[in-house]
Motif scaffolding. Sequence first.
Motif, PDB file in Angstrom:
ATOM      1  N   PRO A 291      16.680  -4.627   2.321  1.00  0.00           N
ATOM      2  CA  PRO A 291      16.345  -3.388   1.609  1.00  0.00           C
ATOM      3  C   PRO A 291      14.962  -3.416   0.946  1.00  0.00           C
ATOM      4  O   PRO A 291      14.296  -2.389   0.859  1.00  0.00           O
ATOM      5  CB  PRO A 291      17.442  -3.245   0.560  1.00  0.00           C
ATOM      6  N   LEU A 292      14.493  -4.568   0.487  1.00  0.00           N
ATOM      7  CA  LEU A 292      13.177  -4.647  -0.158  1.00  0.00           C
ATOM      8  C   LEU A 292      12.063  -4.271   0.819  1.00  0.00           C
ATOM      9  O   LEU A 292      11.122  -3.560   0.458  1.00  0.00           O
ATOM     10  CB  LEU A 292      12.940  -6.041  -0.732  1.00  0.00           C
ATOM     11  N   ARG A 293      12.184  -4.710   2.049  1.00  0.00           N
ATOM     12  CA  ARG A 293      11.186  -4.371   3.064  1.00  0.00           C
ATOM     13  C   ARG A 293      11.188  -2.863   3.327  1.00  0.00           C
ATOM     14  O   ARG A 293      10.151  -2.239   3.450  1.00  0.00           O
ATOM     15  CB  ARG A 293      11.455  -5.142   4.346  1.00  0.00           C
ATOM     16  N   TRP A 294      12.384  -2.258   3.409  1.00  0.00           N
ATOM     17  CA  TRP A 294      12.472  -0.815   3.662  1.00  0.00           C
ATOM     18  C   TRP A 294      11.929  -0.007   2.490  1.00  0.00           C
ATOM     19  O   TRP A 294      11.239   1.004   2.682  1.00  0.00           O
ATOM     20  CB  TRP A 294      13.913  -0.409   3.986  1.00  0.00           C
ATOM     21  N   VAL A 295      12.223  -0.441   1.276  1.00  0.00           N
ATOM     22  CA  VAL A 295      11.696   0.246   0.091  1.00  0.00           C
ATOM     23  C   VAL A 295      10.175   0.175   0.087  1.00  0.00           C
ATOM     24  O   VAL A 295       9.490   1.165  -0.199  1.00  0.00           O
ATOM     25  CB  VAL A 295      12.294  -0.362  -1.205  1.00  0.00           C
ATOM     26  N   THR A 296       9.625  -0.977   0.436  1.00  0.00           N
ATOM     27  CA  THR A 296       8.172  -1.144   0.511  1.00  0.00           C
ATOM     28  C   THR A 296       7.569  -0.190   1.537  1.00  0.00           C
ATOM     29  O   THR A 296       6.550   0.461   1.265  1.00  0.00           O
ATOM     30  CB  THR A 296       7.819  -2.600   0.883  1.00  0.00           C
ATOM     31  N   MET A 297       8.182  -0.088   2.690  1.00  0.00           N
ATOM     32  CA  MET A 297       7.648   0.784   3.732  1.00  0.00           C
ATOM     33  C   MET A 297       7.753   2.259   3.330  1.00  0.00           C
ATOM     34  O   MET A 297       6.813   3.035   3.554  1.00  0.00           O
ATOM     35  CB  MET A 297       8.362   0.522   5.053  1.00  0.00           C
ATOM     36  N   VAL A 298       8.867   2.669   2.734  1.00  0.00           N
ATOM     37  CA  VAL A 298       9.031   4.067   2.314  1.00  0.00           C
ATOM     38  C   VAL A 298       8.017   4.416   1.230  1.00  0.00           C
ATOM     39  O   VAL A 298       7.373   5.477   1.283  1.00  0.00           O
ATOM     40  CB  VAL A 298      10.479   4.326   1.839  1.00  0.00           C
ATOM     41  N   LEU A 299       7.827   3.531   0.248  1.00  0.00           N
ATOM     42  CA  LEU A 299       6.837   3.774  -0.792  1.00  0.00           C
ATOM     43  C   LEU A 299       5.421   3.826  -0.214  1.00  0.00           C
ATOM     44  O   LEU A 299       4.607   4.658  -0.614  1.00  0.00           O
ATOM     45  CB  LEU A 299       6.921   2.706  -1.880  1.00  0.00           C
ATOM     46  N   GLY A 300       5.139   2.938   0.729  1.00  0.00           N
ATOM     47  CA  GLY A 300       3.821   2.938   1.361  1.00  0.00           C
ATOM     48  C   GLY A 300       3.541   4.226   2.111  1.00  0.00           C
ATOM     49  O   GLY A 300       2.450   4.790   2.012  1.00  0.00           O
ATOM     50  N   VAL A 301       4.528   4.704   2.858  1.00  0.00           N
ATOM     51  CA  VAL A 301       4.360   5.968   3.591  1.00  0.00           C
ATOM     52  C   VAL A 301       4.176   7.115   2.598  1.00  0.00           C
ATOM     53  O   VAL A 301       3.330   8.004   2.809  1.00  0.00           O
ATOM     54  CB  VAL A 301       5.567   6.215   4.523  1.00  0.00           C
TER      55      VAL A 301
END
Length: 186
Positions: free
Chosen positions: A64-74
């Motif tokens: 989940p940390l990787r997905w949160v990082t990607m969503v915030l980055g987008v």
Amino acid sequence: MRGVSRLGRVVVLLLCVVVVAVLAGISLADPFHLRQARWLTAGLIALELVLLTVLLATAAPRGPLRWVTMVLGVAVVLGWGAFVYGASSLSAGGRQVAEADDAGRRLVTLEGDSAPAYAVVLRSGGGPFEQESLVYQGLAGAPAPTARFVDPGTVEVAVGTCRYRSGVEAVTLAVSPVHRPLVPGC
């Protein structure tokens, strides 16, 4: 990327982030007075945000940390795009009313879109690396200026009875001084 460790990918991405940050800094400083520098800077900052997102997502453990990082980055990249779009709609270029040529350089007189205000810019080159420097920016209601080249290193702007002279650096197209009178007249 099979065969390359996660640490190796992070190091390569970190180097890319540093290179793009240096290029964005140079673009922001704009030592050559590029006419399209704001678009180059905006594009480099967007690329920097994408690279940072990929770097952080690569460094984060799977889950989940990787997905949160990607969503915030987008979300940040989309926010930057919206900001650039909004800011670009605020700037107006004006319409060209006169031009003087000298050995590939042009003194262009621009009239503002909303009020009768004039500016004179010096341009050189063409395409995405065209240079532009402000020479004179007048007040609303002031008469239209006339601009001419005095010699290869000097330009002159005449407004009514006032004459403003500026020196021009040949390579960077730096103009000194830039004239912005605060009251009509000399």
